[in-house]
Motif scaffolding. Structure first.
Motif, PDB file in Angstrom:
ATOM      1  N   ASN A 521       0.783  -1.127  -0.068  1.00  0.00           N
ATOM      2  CA  ASN A 521      -0.199  -0.063  -0.006  1.00  0.00           C
ATOM      3  C   ASN A 521       0.783   1.515  -0.193  1.00  0.00           C
ATOM      4  OD1 ASN A 521      -2.531  -1.081  -0.232  1.00  0.00           O
ATOM      5  ND2 ASN A 521      -2.603  -1.419   2.142  1.00  0.00           N
ATOM      6  N   GLU A 522       1.965   1.061   0.624  1.00  0.00           N
ATOM      7  CA  GLU A 522       2.854   2.283   0.597  1.00  0.00           C
ATOM      8  C   GLU A 522       3.288   2.880  -1.031  1.00  0.00           C
ATOM      9  OE1 GLU A 522       3.778   0.434   4.392  1.00  0.00           O
ATOM     10  OE2 GLU A 522       3.693  -0.410   2.280  1.00  0.00           O
ATOM     11  N   TYR A 523       3.561   1.610  -1.648  1.00  0.00           N
ATOM     12  CA  TYR A 523       4.180   2.062  -3.137  1.00  0.00           C
ATOM     13  C   TYR A 523       2.933   2.206  -4.040  1.00  0.00           C
ATOM     14  CZ  TYR A 523       8.892   2.696  -2.681  1.00  0.00           C
ATOM     15  OH  TYR A 523      10.217   3.158  -2.548  1.00  0.00           O
ATOM     16  N   LEU A 524       1.835   1.497  -3.564  1.00  0.00           N
ATOM     17  CA  LEU A 524       0.461   1.664  -4.232  1.00  0.00           C
ATOM     18  C   LEU A 524       0.264   3.322  -4.278  1.00  0.00           C
ATOM     19  CD1 LEU A 524      -2.306   0.979  -5.591  1.00  0.00           C
ATOM     20  CD2 LEU A 524      -2.867   0.648  -3.231  1.00  0.00           C
ATOM     21  N   GLY A 525       0.298   4.013  -3.352  1.00  0.00           N
ATOM     22  CA  GLY A 525      -0.035   5.286  -3.174  1.00  0.00           C
ATOM     23  C   GLY A 525       0.730   6.084  -4.168  1.00  0.00           C
ATOM     24  N   GLY A 701      -8.446   8.981  -5.725  1.00  0.00           N
ATOM     25  CA  GLY A 701      -8.050   7.758  -5.525  1.00  0.00           C
ATOM     26  C   GLY A 701      -7.468   7.265  -4.280  1.00  0.00           C
ATOM     27  N   SER A 702      -7.344   8.513  -3.670  1.00  0.00           N
ATOM     28  CA  SER A 702      -6.650   8.191  -2.197  1.00  0.00           C
ATOM     29  C   SER A 702      -8.040   7.868  -1.090  1.00  0.00           C
ATOM     30  CB  SER A 702      -5.886   9.475  -1.697  1.00  0.00           C
ATOM     31  OG  SER A 702      -6.866  10.464  -1.750  1.00  0.00           O
ATOM     32  N   ALA A 703      -8.975   8.696  -1.432  1.00  0.00           N
ATOM     33  CA  ALA A 703     -10.160   8.524  -0.721  1.00  0.00           C
ATOM     34  C   ALA A 703     -10.807   7.277  -0.883  1.00  0.00           C
ATOM     35  CB  ALA A 703     -11.439   9.509  -1.151  1.00  0.00           C
ATOM     36  N   VAL A 704     -10.946   6.606  -2.262  1.00  0.00           N
ATOM     37  CA  VAL A 704     -11.212   5.258  -2.382  1.00  0.00           C
ATOM     38  C   VAL A 704     -10.419   4.236  -1.907  1.00  0.00           C
ATOM     39  CG1 VAL A 704     -11.761   3.700  -4.076  1.00  0.00           C
ATOM     40  CG2 VAL A 704     -12.491   5.881  -4.519  1.00  0.00           C
ATOM     41  N   VAL A 713      -4.968   4.248   5.104  1.00  0.00           N
ATOM     42  CA  VAL A 713      -4.254   5.413   5.468  1.00  0.00           C
ATOM     43  C   VAL A 713      -3.137   5.778   4.887  1.00  0.00           C
ATOM     44  CG1 VAL A 713      -3.422   6.593   7.507  1.00  0.00           C
ATOM     45  CG2 VAL A 713      -5.532   5.246   7.656  1.00  0.00           C
ATOM     46  N   VAL A 714      -2.365   4.561   4.738  1.00  0.00           N
ATOM     47  CA  VAL A 714      -1.105   4.574   3.933  1.00  0.00           C
ATOM     48  C   VAL A 714      -1.321   4.953   2.802  1.00  0.00           C
ATOM     49  CG1 VAL A 714       1.065   3.203   3.525  1.00  0.00           C
ATOM     50  CG2 VAL A 714      -0.259   2.865   5.682  1.00  0.00           C
ATOM     51  N   VAL A 715      -2.105   4.368   1.960  1.00  0.00           N
ATOM     52  CA  VAL A 715      -2.380   4.847   0.651  1.00  0.00           C
ATOM     53  C   VAL A 715      -2.737   6.255   0.444  1.00  0.00           C
ATOM     54  CG1 VAL A 715      -3.930   4.405  -1.473  1.00  0.00           C
ATOM     55  CG2 VAL A 715      -3.315   2.573   0.063  1.00  0.00           C
ATOM     56  N   ALA A 716      -3.433   6.699   1.147  1.00  0.00           N
ATOM     57  CA  ALA A 716      -3.944   8.278   1.091  1.00  0.00           C
ATOM     58  C   ALA A 716      -2.795   9.100   1.486  1.00  0.00           C
ATOM     59  CB  ALA A 716      -5.078   8.750   2.001  1.00  0.00           C
ATOM     60  N   THR A 718       0.582   8.335   1.195  1.00  0.00           N
ATOM     61  CA  THR A 718       1.559   8.332   0.314  1.00  0.00           C
ATOM     62  C   THR A 718       1.318   8.956  -1.228  1.00  0.00           C
ATOM     63  OG1 THR A 718       1.099   6.196  -0.622  1.00  0.00           O
ATOM     64  CG2 THR A 718       2.823   6.354   1.215  1.00  0.00           C
ATOM     65  N   SER A 719       0.018   8.906  -1.267  1.00  0.00           N
ATOM     66  CA  SER A 719      -0.239   9.544  -2.713  1.00  0.00           C
ATOM     67  C   SER A 719      -0.486  10.949  -2.522  1.00  0.00           C
ATOM     68  CB  SER A 719      -1.897   8.943  -3.068  1.00  0.00           C
ATOM     69  OG  SER A 719      -2.498   9.116  -2.156  1.00  0.00           O
ATOM     70  N   ASN A 720      -0.631  11.411  -1.437  1.00  0.00           N
ATOM     71  CA  ASN A 720      -0.998  12.918  -1.166  1.00  0.00           C
ATOM     72  C   ASN A 720       0.511  13.511  -0.800  1.00  0.00           C
ATOM     73  OD1 ASN A 720      -3.753  14.096  -0.747  1.00  0.00           O
ATOM     74  ND2 ASN A 720      -3.825  11.994   0.001  1.00  0.00           N
ATOM     75  N   ILE A 721       1.569  12.860  -0.694  1.00  0.00           N
ATOM     76  CA  ILE A 721       2.821  13.622  -0.755  1.00  0.00           C
ATOM     77  C   ILE A 721       3.024  14.247  -2.059  1.00  0.00           C
ATOM     78  CG2 ILE A 721       5.306  12.965  -1.122  1.00  0.00           C
ATOM     79  CD1 ILE A 721       4.993  10.567   0.751  1.00  0.00           C
ATOM     80  N   PHE A 722       2.566  13.616  -3.079  1.00  0.00           N
ATOM     81  CA  PHE A 722       3.054  14.287  -4.552  1.00  0.00           C
ATOM     82  C   PHE A 722       1.989  15.358  -4.687  1.00  0.00           C
ATOM     83  CE2 PHE A 722       4.920  10.238  -4.472  1.00  0.00           C
ATOM     84  CZ  PHE A 722       6.132  10.594  -5.183  1.00  0.00           C
ATOM     85  N   LEU A 723       0.752  15.318  -4.124  1.00  0.00           N
ATOM     86  CA  LEU A 723      -0.139  16.249  -4.314  1.00  0.00           C
ATOM     87  C   LEU A 723       0.076  17.460  -3.541  1.00  0.00           C
ATOM     88  CD1 LEU A 723      -4.068  15.752  -4.061  1.00  0.00           C
ATOM     89  CD2 LEU A 723      -2.994  17.956  -3.290  1.00  0.00           C
ATOM     90  N   ILE A 724       0.219  17.318  -2.182  1.00  0.00           N
ATOM     91  CA  ILE A 724       0.659  18.732  -1.433  1.00  0.00           C
ATOM     92  C   ILE A 724       2.034  19.183  -1.820  1.00  0.00           C
ATOM     93  CG2 ILE A 724       1.640  17.302   0.495  1.00  0.00           C
ATOM     94  CD1 ILE A 724      -0.386  20.238   0.829  1.00  0.00           C
ATOM     95  N   PHE A 725       3.072  18.369  -2.167  1.00  0.00           N
ATOM     96  CA  PHE A 725       4.201  19.020  -2.166  1.00  0.00           C
ATOM     97  C   PHE A 725       4.682  19.580  -3.618  1.00  0.00           C
ATOM     98  CE2 PHE A 725       5.426  16.743   1.581  1.00  0.00           C
ATOM     99  CZ  PHE A 725       6.032  17.591   2.617  1.00  0.00           C
TER     100      PHE A 725
END
Length: 747
Positions: A521-525, A701-704, A713-716, A718-725
């Motif tokens: 799930n870490e690298y999935l996000g 994607g992170s919500a689903v 929680v981990v998916v959301a 790690t994916s939001n790292i790229f959104l927010i930054f």
């Protein structure tokens, strides 16, 4: 209907001899198959709280390891992991829940009984793994075979009652073991430690008797458990080397007593010691020797990792050895993969898993803490730039020859200083975005110390940051390059059976045992976000056509979902929704209720297609296939168990994992920036339209993913790292101190 009846009569009439002959052949084959297993025996020899180094240091056991098969075993229980649960899980084929007081064994005539079997059943009422208590004992009694248990950790203080956790492995659902020896006849009193220890000569005589008269024998050597008890209490009166020497002589005698042509000997440690836990050595050794066992490494469909199995795999393996079909288990039967130098490779794997287990938390917590720190610093910098900065050229400033002075409050700062702070923050943002790729590539370095690992990680980040900044001054191209590099690395690795996914610290940990193969799930996000943020901007910039982008997104789905690659069902659902949303966005389709229904239909279609492949053609079944097969047998209960397990895991992670903290900080930062300065993010999103569709798709994607994954929680996060930054990177890239041009536009 009449046609088929007439046809059947003709076939029966014309084949009066052939059909009965076929029936007789089939019955004969099944009878022969059963007889092949009539004289088989299985022995489980328990040497608890020992590690692979200690196994290899014992000459007789080392011989078995080199002439049999060796592996490392995950020891997870149901609600927690401890020695008692590890014992029970071995015998039940699913993660078990028991307590220390449950292993009281009572002698009744020639049989042994688990005294508190009813309490054990009650204790497992809420167990989400559908555990079948007494599975192995039930199986042997169903085929008219007998079970035996030898060894105990001492008397309970009540006559004819002994503490014997090994009974969890051999007892049936009524608590009965056909025969066994657990009393003082196999013990002697050690006055040095004021404790009973094993008389190995008596234990050998007991084994000879039980082996001759029973089909399944569990032997608990016990003394390593006593050492662990005293070692954890700080006393070293009992030397482990001496204990292991006694155990090794016993193993050598056992190996000469069994018939290796019809007996499967398993030597294993159900749980790790407290000393081993300090060094991350939490996978326990297991050795197979005897019938049909070639030299090699152990593997099962549970783990799909050569050299690693799970404790839930032991019971199915024993059942299959006796010709049965494992049922009501979550584990899979263990196989042997012939390998050159299996012991050396087992040690290599042992060192890697121990390093990851010991250092994973340290590295990831540091990375996440750095993210939180950077988010807070950037937020403060932006807010001060908007609300607290006053540009002025006073007479004093002019007299002092200052061309431009920035005042924060009443304190003057040179404009160049804040430029440098802004530039440093932007470099740190790139560092955060590149770090998942650096973590992914670090196993290639082969470093074995934490200091060298951190140094190498920083060096890789610096090299990538320098190269990306040198290649292009365009900030959008920089983000696209990072995301494209990351997604390609992850996808390519999955196509090659995921060697880096399995060993990266941001991947999954075999010790935790939540996942052993595929896409964690870490690298999935990370893959979800980087795919969207590399493909969608290229479409918006007209570098690739929309239909090529659709094709690329469709090609990513099987990499995530198919059992031969990612095998992540929750990830497939999240990716299908996110990719579908992104497709509608860059094809300029309005998001309506009908479109949302179409997205749900697409999810069902993709998951159904992958499930059909999994069940009908895939040689190895994924969690989805097993869940559907269980649904056929158990009905709706299996669905409720899965939902409950996912909710419990997510609630647990929300409370305890640091991933939830960075996710909450990210949400808070976005929320604050939406409110103040007013209109800033709206203007920024409109300015960077090539990325805005990707940001919205990541949110979907992170919500689903958070809803449908065990650790969503981990998916959301790690994916939001790229959104927010990426958003903050563009924000800091605005004229001068992050957002001055936007501020001017507003005013």
């Amino acid at each position: 209907m009449n046609y088929w009846k007439r046809s059947l009569k003709v076939i029966l009439k014309r084949n009066k001899i052939i059909i009965p002959l076929v029936f007789i052949i089939l019955c004969s084959f099944s009878t022969v198959h059963a007889k092949l297993h009539d004289h088989r025996k299985a022995v489980v020899l328990i040497v608890n709280f020992t590690n692979l180094d200690e196994f290899a240091s014992m000459p007789n056991l080392n011989y078995l390891m080199n002439n049999g098969a060796v592996g490392l075993m995950n020891t997870r229980g149901a609600s927690k992991t401890d020695s008692m649960r590890a014992y029970a899980t071995l015998g039940w084929g699913s993660r078990a829940d028991v307590q220390a007081e449950h292993c009281l064994v009572e002698e009744r005539q020639k049989s042994l009984y688990l005294k508190d079997i009813d309490a054990i059943k009650k204790f497992n009422t809420g167990n989400p793994y559908n555990v079948s208590i007494g599975l192995l004992g039930n199986y042997f009694h169903s085929i008219n075979r007998t079970t035996s248990m030898i060894g105990s950790t001492g008397s309970s203080g009540v006559q004819n009652q002994y503490i014997s956790p090994g009974a969890f492995v051999a007892a049936d659902s009524s608590g009965m073991i056909d025969s066994g020896i657990v009393g003082n006849e196999i013990l002697w009193y050690d006055s040095k430690i004021h404790e009973y220890r094993t008389d190995f000569n008596a234990l050998l005589n007991a084994f000879k008797k039980e082996y001759a008269n029973n089909d399944f024998i569990v032997v608990d050597t016990r003394d390593t458990s006593i050492y662990e008890q005293y070692r954890s209490g700080g006393s070293l009166l009992l030397e482990k080397e001496s204990v292991l020497s006694d155990v090794d002589r016993f193993i050598g005698n056992i190996a000469t007593q069994i018939d290796s042509n019809n007996t499967l000997l398993m030597v294993l440690s159900p749980h790790y010691s407290t000393e081993d836990a300090k060094y991350g050595r939490k996978l326990c050794p297991v050795v197979f020797y005897g019938q049909d066992i070639e030299s090699g490494l152990l593997i099962s469909d549970t783990t799909r990792r050569t050299g690693i199995v799970a404790n839930i795999d032991i019971a199915p393996t024993i059942i299959r050895f006796f010709g049965g079909i494992p049922k009501d288990v979550t584990g899979e039967a263990i196989n042997v993969k012939e390998t050159a130098q299996p012991l050396k490779k087992a040690f290599d794997l042992y060192r890697i898993t121990a390093f990851n287990s010991l250092n994973r938390g340290i590295v990831l917590k540091t990375y996440i803490a750095f993210q939180i720190f950077l988010l807070v610093i950037i937020l403060l910098f932006v807010l001060i730039s908007v609300t607290g900065v006053r540009f002025s050229k006073s007479k004093q400033d002019i007299q002092e020859g200052q061309k431009s002075i920035i005042r924060i409050g009443n304190k003057p700062y040179s404009e160049e200083l804040l430029y440098k702070v802004n530039a440093a923050l932007r470099l740190m943002v790139l560092f955060v975005l590149i770090c998942p790729t650096a973590l992914f590539l670090m196993p290639l370095t082969g470093v074995s110390s934490l200091f060298a690992y951190i140094l190498g990680l920083i060096l890789i980040n610096m090299i990538f940051t320098f190269l990306i900044c040198r290649i292009t001054p365009n900030q959008e191209i920089r983000i696209i390059t990072i995301c494209l590099l990351t997604s390609v690395c992850i996808a390519a690795d999955l196509l090659m059976n995921g060697p880096l996914n399995k060993t990266s610290l941001l991947g999954y940990d075999a010790v935790i045992g939540a996942r052993y193969y595929g896409l964690g799930n870490e690298y999935l996000g990370v893959l979800l976000a980087t795919s969207l943020m590399s493909i969608i901007p290229l479409v918006q910039k007209k570098k690739i056509s929309a239909w090529i982008a659709v094709l690329l997104l469709i090609m990513i789905l099987p990499v995530i979902g198919l059992t031969m690659f990612g095998a992540n069902v929750g990830g497939t659902i999240a990716a299908t929704m996110a990719f579908g949303f992104a497709t509608l966005s860059f094809l300029k389709r309005r998001i309506t209720f009908r479109k949302i229904l179409l997205l749900f239909a697409a999810v069902i279609s993709v998951v159904g297609l992958f499930a059909a492949y999994d069940i009908l053609w895939a040689p190895q079944k994924s969690h989805l296939a097993r869940a559907l097969i269980d649904f056929k047998h158990r009905g709706i209960d299996i669905i409720f168990d899965i939902i409950r397990r996912k909710l419990e895991m997510n609630l647990k992670l929300l409370r305890w994992t640091i991933w939830s903290k960075v996710l909450l900080v990210s949400v808070a930062v976005i929320g604050i920036l939406f409110l103040k300065p007013r209109g800033m993010l709206y203007t920024l999103i409109n300015k960077y339209k090539s990325f805005s569709s990707a940001w919205y798709a990541i949110l979907v994607g992170s919500a689903v993913g958070m809803m449908v994954n065990d650790s969503g929680v981990v998916v959301a996060a790690t994916s939001n790292i790229f959104l927010i930054f990426s958003l903050l990177y563009f924000l800091l890239g605005e004229e001068q101190f992050g957002i001055r041009s936007i501020r001017k536009n507003r005013t």
